[in-house]
Motif scaffolding. Structure first.
Motif, PDB file in Angstrom:
ATOM      1  N   LEU A 173       0.950  -1.631  -0.056  1.00 54.18           N
ATOM      2  CA  LEU A 173       0.036   0.456  -0.209  1.00 54.18           C
ATOM      3  C   LEU A 173       0.626   1.442  -0.075  1.00 54.18           C
ATOM      4  CD1 LEU A 173      -2.630  -1.001   2.376  1.00 54.18           C
ATOM      5  CD2 LEU A 173      -3.468  -0.639   0.653  1.00 54.18           C
ATOM      6  N   CYS A 194       2.978   1.515  -3.622  1.00 52.45           N
ATOM      7  CA  CYS A 194       1.755   2.093  -4.691  1.00 52.45           C
ATOM      8  C   CYS A 194       1.063   3.368  -4.606  1.00 52.45           C
ATOM      9  CB  CYS A 194       0.887   1.247  -4.161  1.00 52.45           C
ATOM     10  SG  CYS A 194       1.964  -1.262  -5.427  1.00 52.45           S
ATOM     11  N   THR A 251      -0.661   6.454  -4.537  1.00 49.65           N
ATOM     12  CA  THR A 251      -2.447   7.265  -4.908  1.00 49.65           C
ATOM     13  C   THR A 251      -2.145   6.536  -5.914  1.00 49.65           C
ATOM     14  OG1 THR A 251      -1.441   8.667  -6.438  1.00 49.65           O
ATOM     15  CG2 THR A 251      -1.773   9.372  -4.121  1.00 49.65           C
ATOM     16  N   GLY A 273      -2.962   3.203  -5.834  1.00 51.57           N
ATOM     17  CA  GLY A 273      -3.806   1.771  -4.618  1.00 51.57           C
ATOM     18  C   GLY A 273      -3.541   0.377  -5.404  1.00 51.57           C
ATOM     19  N   THR A 294      -4.336  -3.897  -6.238  1.00 46.16           N
ATOM     20  CA  THR A 294      -5.584  -4.862  -5.949  1.00 46.16           C
ATOM     21  C   THR A 294      -5.361  -6.636  -5.687  1.00 46.16           C
ATOM     22  OG1 THR A 294      -5.239  -5.749  -7.935  1.00 46.16           O
ATOM     23  CG2 THR A 294      -7.227  -3.484  -7.859  1.00 46.16           C
ATOM     24  N   ILE A 312      -7.504   3.646   5.041  1.00 44.47           N
ATOM     25  CA  ILE A 312      -8.031   2.450   3.850  1.00 44.47           C
ATOM     26  C   ILE A 312      -8.320   2.659   2.699  1.00 44.47           C
ATOM     27  CG2 ILE A 312      -7.030   0.429   2.626  1.00 44.47           C
ATOM     28  CD1 ILE A 312      -5.768   0.235   4.687  1.00 44.47           C
ATOM     29  N   GLU A 313      -8.781   3.323   1.564  1.00 47.63           N
ATOM     30  CA  GLU A 313      -9.787   3.292   0.995  1.00 47.63           C
ATOM     31  C   GLU A 313     -10.477   2.722  -0.156  1.00 47.63           C
ATOM     32  OE1 GLU A 313     -12.292   6.910  -2.856  1.00 47.63           O
ATOM     33  OE2 GLU A 313     -10.090   6.763  -2.413  1.00 47.63           O
ATOM     34  N   THR A 314     -11.855   1.787   0.366  1.00 44.25           N
ATOM     35  CA  THR A 314     -11.695   0.715  -1.077  1.00 44.25           C
ATOM     36  C   THR A 314     -12.527   1.202  -2.191  1.00 44.25           C
ATOM     37  OG1 THR A 314     -11.961  -0.659   0.329  1.00 44.25           O
ATOM     38  CG2 THR A 314     -12.625  -1.392  -1.769  1.00 44.25           C
ATOM     39  N   ARG A 327      -9.668  -1.785  -5.748  1.00 43.58           N
ATOM     40  CA  ARG A 327      -8.495  -1.091  -5.294  1.00 43.58           C
ATOM     41  C   ARG A 327      -8.768   0.098  -3.902  1.00 43.58           C
ATOM     42  NH1 ARG A 327      -4.301  -0.492  -8.527  1.00 43.58           N
ATOM     43  NH2 ARG A 327      -5.886  -1.224 -10.738  1.00 43.58           N
ATOM     44  N   TYR A 328      -7.424  -0.916  -3.233  1.00 41.67           N
ATOM     45  CA  TYR A 328      -6.837  -0.541  -2.040  1.00 41.67           C
ATOM     46  C   TYR A 328      -6.344   1.282  -1.920  1.00 41.67           C
ATOM     47  CZ  TYR A 328      -9.691  -4.009  -0.262  1.00 41.67           C
ATOM     48  OH  TYR A 328     -10.529  -5.539  -0.434  1.00 41.67           O
ATOM     49  N   VAL A 329      -6.542   2.062  -1.657  1.00 38.18           N
ATOM     50  CA  VAL A 329      -5.581   2.881  -1.534  1.00 38.18           C
ATOM     51  C   VAL A 329      -4.915   3.684   0.258  1.00 38.18           C
ATOM     52  CG1 VAL A 329      -4.712   5.359  -2.634  1.00 38.18           C
ATOM     53  CG2 VAL A 329      -6.322   3.752  -3.555  1.00 38.18           C
ATOM     54  N   HIS A 340      -4.378   6.347   2.860  1.00 37.09           N
ATOM     55  CA  HIS A 340      -4.987   7.405   3.303  1.00 37.09           C
ATOM     56  C   HIS A 340      -3.689   8.267   4.095  1.00 37.09           C
ATOM     57  CE1 HIS A 340      -7.259   8.741  -0.908  1.00 37.09           C
ATOM     58  NE2 HIS A 340      -8.428   7.464  -0.635  1.00 37.09           N
TER      59      HIS A 340
END
Length: 92
Positions: free
Chosen positions: A29, A32, A34, A36, A38, A64-66, A78-80, A82
């Motif tokens: 994470l 990668c 911004t 994200g 997979t 962590i945004e999905t 896709r995990y990003v 923050h």
């Protein structure tokens, strides 16, 4: 038997030590950024990426945004990351 990967880092709740596949997921994470990550992109080692992300959220307070990405036949996440996280211990 192989030693488990370990990352020591500073996160939103302060110092943290993350082990095993969860540590590898955190490193992915961070690496990668911004763009994200997979599950398909880390399929060679992260058999349960969604579970590892859940642990990072629950145990370490990481945001962590999905992001839902549609494709023919369905969608995937896709995990990003923050939250600001600084690795201070061994890098994988």
């Amino acid at each position: 038997m192989r030693a488990q990967p370990v990352i020591t880092a500073i996160g939103p709740r302060g110092p943290m030590t993350v082990n095993g596949q969860v540590a590898k997921s955190l490193e992915a994470l961070i690496r990668c950024g911004t763009a994200g990550v997979t599950a398909l992109e880390v399929a060679s080692w992260a058999y349960r990426l969604g579970a590892y992300v859940h642990n990072l959220r629950r145990d370490y307070g990481l945001v962590i945004e999905t992001m839902r990405e549609t494709h023919e036949g369905g969608w995937h996440g896709r995990y990003v990351l923050h939250s600001p996280v600084t690795i201070i211990g061994p890098k994988l």
